[in-house]
Design a protein around this motif. Structure first.
Motif, mmCIF file in Angstrom:
data_model
loop_
_atom_site.group_PDB
_atom_site.id
_atom_site.type_symbol
_atom_site.label_atom_id
_atom_site.label_comp_id
_atom_site.label_asym_id
_atom_site.label_seq_id
_atom_site.Cartn_x
_atom_site.Cartn_y
_atom_site.Cartn_z
ATOM 1 N N THR A 115 12.179 5.103 7.508
ATOM 2 C CA THR A 115 13.206 5.578 6.579
ATOM 3 C C THR A 115 14.208 6.411 7.368
ATOM 4 O O THR A 115 13.891 6.952 8.439
ATOM 5 C CB THR A 115 12.612 6.452 5.457
ATOM 6 N N PHE A 116 15.409 6.519 6.843
ATOM 7 C CA PHE A 116 16.435 7.340 7.484
ATOM 8 C C PHE A 116 17.148 8.127 6.394
ATOM 9 O O PHE A 116 17.993 7.594 5.672
ATOM 10 C CB PHE A 116 17.420 6.470 8.259
ATOM 11 N N ASP A 117 16.776 9.389 6.250
ATOM 12 C CA ASP A 117 17.379 10.228 5.214
ATOM 13 C C ASP A 117 17.898 11.542 5.787
ATOM 14 O O ASP A 117 18.014 12.546 5.077
ATOM 15 C CB ASP A 117 16.375 10.500 4.088
ATOM 16 N N ALA A 118 18.232 11.526 7.066
ATOM 17 C CA ALA A 118 18.640 12.751 7.755
ATOM 18 C C ALA A 118 19.863 13.400 7.122
ATOM 19 O O ALA A 118 20.031 14.628 7.204
ATOM 20 C CB ALA A 118 18.921 12.446 9.227
ATOM 21 N N ALA A 164 8.185 12.889 -2.549
ATOM 22 C CA ALA A 164 7.163 12.265 -3.385
ATOM 23 C C ALA A 164 7.117 10.757 -3.191
ATOM 24 O O ALA A 164 6.080 10.120 -3.409
ATOM 25 C CB ALA A 164 7.417 12.591 -4.855
ATOM 26 N N ALA A 165 8.259 10.175 -2.791
ATOM 27 C CA ALA A 165 8.319 8.717 -2.618
ATOM 28 C C ALA A 165 7.873 8.283 -1.239
ATOM 29 O O ALA A 165 7.722 7.081 -0.990
ATOM 30 C CB ALA A 165 9.744 8.228 -2.881
ATOM 31 N N LYS A 166 7.651 9.234 -0.323
ATOM 32 C CA LYS A 166 7.253 8.866 1.030
ATOM 33 C C LYS A 166 5.802 8.401 1.044
ATOM 34 O O LYS A 166 4.947 8.980 0.368
ATOM 35 C CB LYS A 166 7.452 10.047 1.978
ATOM 36 N N PRO A 167 5.498 7.367 1.805
ATOM 37 C CA PRO A 167 4.138 6.837 1.836
ATOM 38 C C PRO A 167 3.124 7.874 2.320
ATOM 39 O O PRO A 167 3.433 8.719 3.159
ATOM 40 C CB PRO A 167 4.238 5.672 2.832
ATOM 41 N N LEU A 204 0.795 -1.230 0.000
ATOM 42 C CA LEU A 204 0.000 0.000 0.000
ATOM 43 C C LEU A 204 0.823 1.274 0.000
ATOM 44 O O LEU A 204 0.339 2.323 -0.424
ATOM 45 C CB LEU A 204 -0.928 0.026 1.226
ATOM 46 N N LYS A 205 2.055 1.210 0.457
ATOM 47 C CA LYS A 205 2.765 2.452 0.739
ATOM 48 C C LYS A 205 3.194 3.228 -0.508
ATOM 49 O O LYS A 205 3.524 4.411 -0.405
ATOM 50 C CB LYS A 205 3.959 2.196 1.649
ATOM 51 N N SER A 206 3.155 2.603 -1.673
ATOM 52 C CA SER A 206 3.489 3.336 -2.890
ATOM 53 C C SER A 206 2.255 3.916 -3.571
ATOM 54 O O SER A 206 2.363 4.585 -4.598
ATOM 55 C CB SER A 206 4.230 2.421 -3.883
ATOM 56 N N GLY A 207 1.084 3.676 -3.005
ATOM 57 C CA GLY A 207 -0.160 4.163 -3.600
ATOM 58 C C GLY A 207 -0.687 5.406 -2.908
ATOM 59 O O GLY A 207 0.037 6.127 -2.220
#
Length: 497
Positions: free
Chosen positions: A139-142, A150-153, A101-104
């Motif tokens: 996620t870890f993008d600090a 845009a890619a975040k659920p 579901l997380k990409s929708g």
């Protein structure tokens, strides 16, 4: 992410972006799936009859606009064989649902997956569902200059629903607290060594103490440790420009005067091996050598969030192990806080050198029990791989308590033996003991070393070298063993409640 529990629910009439139901192998419907099938006039069964989706574990199938069903989306999740549905399998199945579901465009979902778990396991199942969802979304993008927003659920709400009555809201709250603690632990462990220094760990611990009036903090500097005679700890930290710290967090959730449960975490914020320098391959992963300390901070964070009625002390033994002109050399002899002398045969066996002084220090709390957590030995990975943590203990009752909590939390450990026959490997010609016992039984002899400093209280040692992080494409902290540690404390709080 918001979590909520909904009892006595009918999957067909819920207003949400997606309803999630389980289907067992060979198309056998779960209770919630049967509700959908009845409401849709058999549309769900018709879909299964096509044969593309058969209910194999972790497989998913997303359906749209089923007649008679309020939700525009229905996610079918394969649950495999019904008699093989365990808590661990449920966590995997839940993560498969999140990944589907997380990409929708799904913002809110209602899941009936825990509805299939036997009632005696539901508290644990609900807690683990929350942590499984949080794990799948982590996620870890600090430290990335460009964030891919845009890619975040879009997922922001997850309701755990049951077709039957019952209130598991408390388990949801606990699961959220544990997930929060895991995130704190993972963020710390994933941070680079030039950021996450002993001082940084102390600062994060200070922030936790500042956030709650039930938490006190005491930070011992190297001068304080020197005055206490912590020569073993200082033999590690002296090789670095970064000063070592012994951080003591005291969570006062129980009655005044009640003996605390003590957690001691190895906090080597980077481990080069010192003069016994490690090979260069994958040395970057040695930033994870402070995961024991990170798990202590994460567990105390969860204690605060759960408001556990228990006294807990968290000790963080933080140092950096570096080669320099001031670093310890193989053959050096140091005196620990206990007065026992140690011949350092290998400077890469440094974790036990900081831990032994920390374990001596905690005697002053008259603890009911002590658990230390450490990425201590590569030998533990050889023995148990990356699925199970190693457990050694001087107390059978405490060991059984830890093992049982691990099964409840799907964060399992396996007990290894420890006895006098292994102690002999630590003999030294020049000091009371050596800091290594040679290649055979490396995990056991490391625990035997620590056991010499834990004779005054029940003690268990968790070697998390194989479970604290993943390498390769999925490189990063796992957040373990925060779930195990939290489960131990939850069980203790329930016993005393």
């Amino acid at each position: 992410m918001n979590y909520h529990f909904e009892p006595s629910a009918n999957a067909a009439v819920l207003h949400t972006d997606c309803v999630i139901v389980g289907v067992y192998r060979h198309g056998k419907l779960s209770a919630a799936a049967a509700q959908l099938d009845a409401a849709s006039g058999g549309a769900l069964q018709n879909h299964l009859d096509i044969g593309d989706f058969s209910g194999d574990k972790n497989r998913t199938s997303l359906l749209y606009n089923l007649p008679g069903v309020t939700s525009k989306r229905v996610l079918l999740v394969g649950m495999g064989e019904k008699d093989k549905l365990t808590l661990e399998a449920l966590a995997q199945i839940t993560q498969s649902a999140v990944n589907a579901l997380k990409s929708g465009k799904v913002g809110n979902a209602i899941s009936f997956l825990t509805d299939e778990i036997a009632s005696e396991y539901l508290q644990s199942a609900v807690r683990q569902t929350v942590t499984a969802v949080a794990d799948a979304l982590y996620t870890f993008d600090a430290y990335k200059s460009k964030k891919d927003d845009a890619a975040k659920p879009m997922l922001e709400g997850w309701i755990i629903a049951h077709t039957i009555a019952g209130d598991f809201s408390a388990a949801v709250t606990q699961g959220f607290a544990i997930a929060e603690g895991m995130q704190v632990s993972r963020d710390l462990a994933n941070s680079p060594g030039n950021v996450c220094t002993p001082t940084y760990l102390a600062e994060i611990a200070q922030e936790l103490a500042n956030s709650c009036n039930k938490v006190d903090i005491n930070i011992l500097e190297e001068t304080d440790m020197d005055a206490l005679g912590m020569g073993s700890f200082l033999s590690v930290s002296k090789g670095s420009e970064q000063d070592g710290k012994l951080v003591i967090l005291q969570y006062h959730g129980g009655n005044a005067g009640d003996a605390p449960f003590v957690l001691v975490g190895k906090g080597i914020t980077f481990d080069t091996g010192g003069i016994s320098l490690k090979p260069g391959n994958a040395m970057d992963e040695m930033k994870f050598d402070m995961t024991g300390a990170a798990s202590v901070i994460g567990t105390l964070t969860a204690c605060v969030a759960m408001q556990l009625p228990l006294n807990v002390v968290g000790v963080i033994a933080a140092a950096e192990n570096m080669p320099s002109s001031r670093a310890s050399k193989p053959g050096d002899i140091v005196t620990s806080m206990s007065g026992k002398t140690i011949e350092i045969l290998n400077t890469d066996a440094e974790g036990r050198l900081v831990l032994c002084d920390a374990l001596t220090y905690v005697e002053r709390f008259n603890p009911t029990a002590v658990v230390d957590i450490a990425t201590l030995t590569g030998a533990c990975i050889t023995a148990l791989g990356h699925h199970t943590s190693g457990l050694l203990s001087n107390n059978d009752a405490l060991a059984e308590e830890v093992l049982a909590a691990g099964k409840q939390a799907c964060d399992e450990a396996w007990r290894l033996p420890m006895g006098e026959k292994y102690q002999d490997q630590l003999k030294s010609n020049f000091a009371d003991m050596a800091n290594i016992g040679g290649p055979p039984a490396g995990t056991i002899t490391a625990a035997c070393f620590l056991s010499r400093f834990t004779e005054s209280y029940p003690w268990a040692h968790l070697d998390i070298a194989g479970t604290a992080w993943k390498g390769g494409a999925a490189k990063g902290s796992t957040g373990r063993p925060v779930p195990l540690l939290c489960q131990i404390l939850i069980n203790r709080a329930n016993q005393h409640g």
